[in-house]
Design an enzyme around this catalytic site. Structure first.
Site, PDB file in Angstrom:
ATOM      1  CB  SER A   1     -15.203 -20.047 -14.020  1.00  0.00           C
ATOM      2  OG  SER A   1     -15.181 -21.440 -13.782  1.00  0.00           O
TER       3      SER A   1
ATOM      4  CD  GLU B   1     -11.748 -12.590  -6.399  1.00  0.00           C
ATOM      5  OE1 GLU B   1     -11.971 -13.527  -5.640  1.00  0.00           O
ATOM      6  OE2 GLU B   1     -11.807 -12.682  -7.642  1.00  0.00           O
TER       7      GLU B   1
ATOM      8  CE1 TYR C   1      25.084  -4.661   7.366  1.00  0.00           C
ATOM      9  CE2 TYR C   1      26.692  -6.389   7.837  1.00  0.00           C
ATOM     10  CZ  TYR C   1      25.649  -5.902   7.073  1.00  0.00           C
ATOM     11  OH  TYR C   1      25.168  -6.629   6.025  1.00  0.00           O
TER      12      TYR C   1
ATOM     13  CB  THR D   1     -22.628   0.788  10.682  1.00  0.00           C
ATOM     14  OG1 THR D   1     -23.972   0.555  11.100  1.00  0.00           O
ATOM     15  CG2 THR D   1     -22.449   2.273  10.380  1.00  0.00           C
ATOM     16  CG  HIS D   2     -22.609  -3.093  12.876  1.00  0.00           C
ATOM     17  ND1 HIS D   2     -21.821  -3.470  13.931  1.00  0.00           N
ATOM     18  CD2 HIS D   2     -23.044  -1.842  13.153  1.00  0.00           C
ATOM     19  CE1 HIS D   2     -21.797  -2.491  14.831  1.00  0.00           C
ATOM     20  NE2 HIS D   2     -22.521  -1.494  14.372  1.00  0.00           N
TER      21      HIS D   2
ATOM     22  CG  ASN E   1     -14.630 -15.309 -11.022  1.00  0.00           C
ATOM     23  OD1 ASN E   1     -15.798 -15.342 -10.618  1.00  0.00           O
ATOM     24  ND2 ASN E   1     -13.980 -16.378 -11.430  1.00  0.00           N
TER      25      ASN E   1
ATOM     26  CG  ASN F   1      29.297  -2.684   7.446  1.00  0.00           C
ATOM     27  OD1 ASN F   1      29.062  -3.571   6.630  1.00  0.00           O
ATOM     28  ND2 ASN F   1      29.940  -2.907   8.575  1.00  0.00           N
TER      29      ASN F   1
ATOM     30  CD  GLN G   1      23.410 -10.213   2.264  1.00  0.00           C
ATOM     31  OE1 GLN G   1      24.507  -9.684   2.332  1.00  0.00           O
ATOM     32  NE2 GLN G   1      23.270 -11.471   1.887  1.00  0.00           N
TER      33      GLN G   1
ATOM     34  CE  LYS H   1     -18.265 -17.137 -10.446  1.00  0.00           C
ATOM     35  NZ  LYS H   1     -17.419 -18.020  -9.630  1.00  0.00           N
TER      36      LYS H   1
ATOM     37  CB  SER I   1      23.140  -9.901  -1.145  1.00  0.00           C
ATOM     38  OG  SER I   1      24.319  -9.138  -1.324  1.00  0.00           O
TER      39      SER I   1
ATOM     40  CE  LYS J   1      20.843  -4.784   0.922  1.00  0.00           C
ATOM     41  NZ  LYS J   1      20.716  -5.243   2.318  1.00  0.00           N
TER      42      LYS J   1
END
Ligand code: ARG
Length: 458
Positions: A277, A290, A317, A155-156, A285, A110, A322, A283, A23, A325
């Site tokens: 782009s 995003e 344990y 709304t909606h 963006n 542990n 492990q 473009k 690990s 993490k």
């Protein structure tokens, strides 16, 4: 390389198995906390009479020397030593000799890993709180500029009623405030000291765990050794709070991406916070927004990964744990990265308040206000709703706005309508009417802004 547990083994580890179980690649970030915990443990062993004062001093000095190497970047990590705990301990023994072998008395990896994680999470919760507060401050700054800027509320995703832009932005400030409460709550349960649980049954030496907790800055100690080494609910609570915060930040980013479209054109991203782009020269963006939206996916995934890994594990344990993490660290890194880019991105936005203002009054946005007008004249709301519905149909057929219908025509729908009706149907009147606590009237939003500032800075 000999193992810390090599005594009972006759074969050395298969290198493939070793790579699979190791690990170090990810738990090495816990080194500052591993060393802090070991120094406190050495002192606790001395207080319990298991180390002389001189031996404890040697261990502490040795651990400080290891810390210096780690800070300087000169520490040589050895993957074959499995994890960060063994790497630190082995280097200690190299530096101070056999007495270094006394450090692990009455301790297990542990309880050590549970301690390291909790110490680490205490720092991380504080950093997360600071990051959330930074995002709130950035939203507050933009809200302060836009208390009098009307826009359509939805709304909606259909235009519904006018609101002011500050009201929309403050909604996120309050969401992030609850996120801070969730992280604070997580922090309270992280703040419990597990060392002394040893492998699972509790250490066999008379260690003063309360003193150890005080020295390490914990509020209390765990009261069941099996629980101390076998639960990861404190990790899950961080992951859950991060998932919810990520969802909030994703919705903010989604709003901004939508508002940046030509269809809305409510906001413009600064060039420095947008990308182009490779094929379409025109473009621009909203990539940063995003990706803030997209990052929520891994925050949810990490929560589900650890929940699933923990489910069904027999006490106490198990090595499955492990697997907590990488998801934890990924959620921490992801959330802190999002919180790092959000404030400057928000500061760079140009809100097209002219476009918002124009849109705020379109699509019969004040139809509810006409119904409310009739209610104020004594009509039951359900009848008022029905009448205004017919008014709207009439206006749609003639492609008129509500405010463009002549008074005489309006009065054919209800005699209660008088010459004061048109001023009740403006965007400003609609906003002004909603002066309840939590409403969108500029006066109410100014009060909410002041309250939000106080909450954020408390
Ligand atoms: N690397 C382990 C973990 O992250 C530390 C505890 C290991 N204990 C053990 N008996 N293998 O959970």
């Amino acid at each position: 390389m000999s193992k810390t547990w090599g005594g009972r083994f006759t074969q050395s580890a298969d290198p493939t198995a070793e790579r699979f179980t190791g690990s170090l690649a990810f738990d090495q970030r816990l080194w500052p906390h591993d060393i802090t915990g070991s120094i406190a443990w050495a002192r606790a062993l001395a207080r319990a009479g298991l180390l002389t004062a001189a031996e404890a001093e040697t261990l502490v000095k040795g651990l400080e020397a290891v810390r210096v190497e780690l800070e300087a970047g000169t520490f040589r990590f050895r993957a074959e030593l499995e994890d960060i705990h063994t790497n630190v301990e082995r280097r200690l023994v190299e530096l101070v000799g056999d007495v270094g072998g006394k450090l692990h008395t009455g301790r297990s990896r542990n309880d050590q890993i549970a301690l390291d994680e909790r110490l680490y999470l205490k720092d991380v919760v504080a950093a997360t709180q600071a990051g959330l507060r930074g995002a709130q401050e950035a939203l507050l700054a933009r809200a302060a500029e836009t208390v009098d800027a009307p826009m359509p509320g939805y709304t909606h995703l259909q235009r519904a009623q006018p609101v002011v832009l500050a009201h929309h932005l403050l909604a996120y400030v309050f969401m992030l405030q609850r996120d801070r409460e969730r992280f604070a709550d997580c922090g309270r349960r992280v703040d419990v000291m597990p060392l002394g649980a040893a492998a699972l049954a509790g250490t066999a030496f008379p260690v003063d765990r309360e003193a150890l907790a005080r020295e390490l800055g914990f509020a209390s100690v765990t009261l069941n050794s099996l629980d101390a080494v076998s639960d990861r609910d404190y990790v899950l609570e961080y992951l859950a709070a991060a998932a919810v915060a990520g969802m909030h930040l994703s919705r903010l980013a989604a709003d901004l991406s939508l508002w940046a479209t030509a269809e809305f054109a409510f906001v413009e991203f600064a060039d420095a916070w947008a990308t182009g782009s490779s094929i379409m020269p025109q473009k621009k963006n909203p990539d940063v927004a995003e990706l803030i939206r997209g990052k929520s996916g891994r925050l949810y995934g990490n929560l589900v990964a650890v929940l699933t890994a923990m489910k069904g594990l027999p006490l106490s344990y198990n090595s499955d744990m492990q697997e907590d993490k990488e998801p934890l660290f990924d959620s921490i890194d992801t959330l802190l990265a999002v919180l790092g880019v959000l404030p400057p991105m928000l500061a760079s936005l140009t809100f097209r308040t002219d476009r918002m203002r124009a849109a705020a009054g379109e699509n019969f946005a004040t139809a509810t206000d006409l119904a409310d007008y009739l209610v104020r004249k004594g009509l039951p709301f359900r009848q008022a709703h029905e009448i205004v519905g017919r008014v709207v149909r009439h206006a749609v057929e003639r492609t008129l706005g509500l405010e463009q219908i002549p008074l005489a025509d309006l009065r054919r729908f209800s005699e209660l309508i008088g010459s004061d009706v048109h001023q009740a149907l403006t965007v400003e009147a609609s906003l002004r009417a909603r002066a309840v606590t939590g409403g969108t009237a500029p006066e109410a939003v100014r009060r909410a802004l002041a309250q939000a500032r106080e909450l954020v800075r408390a």
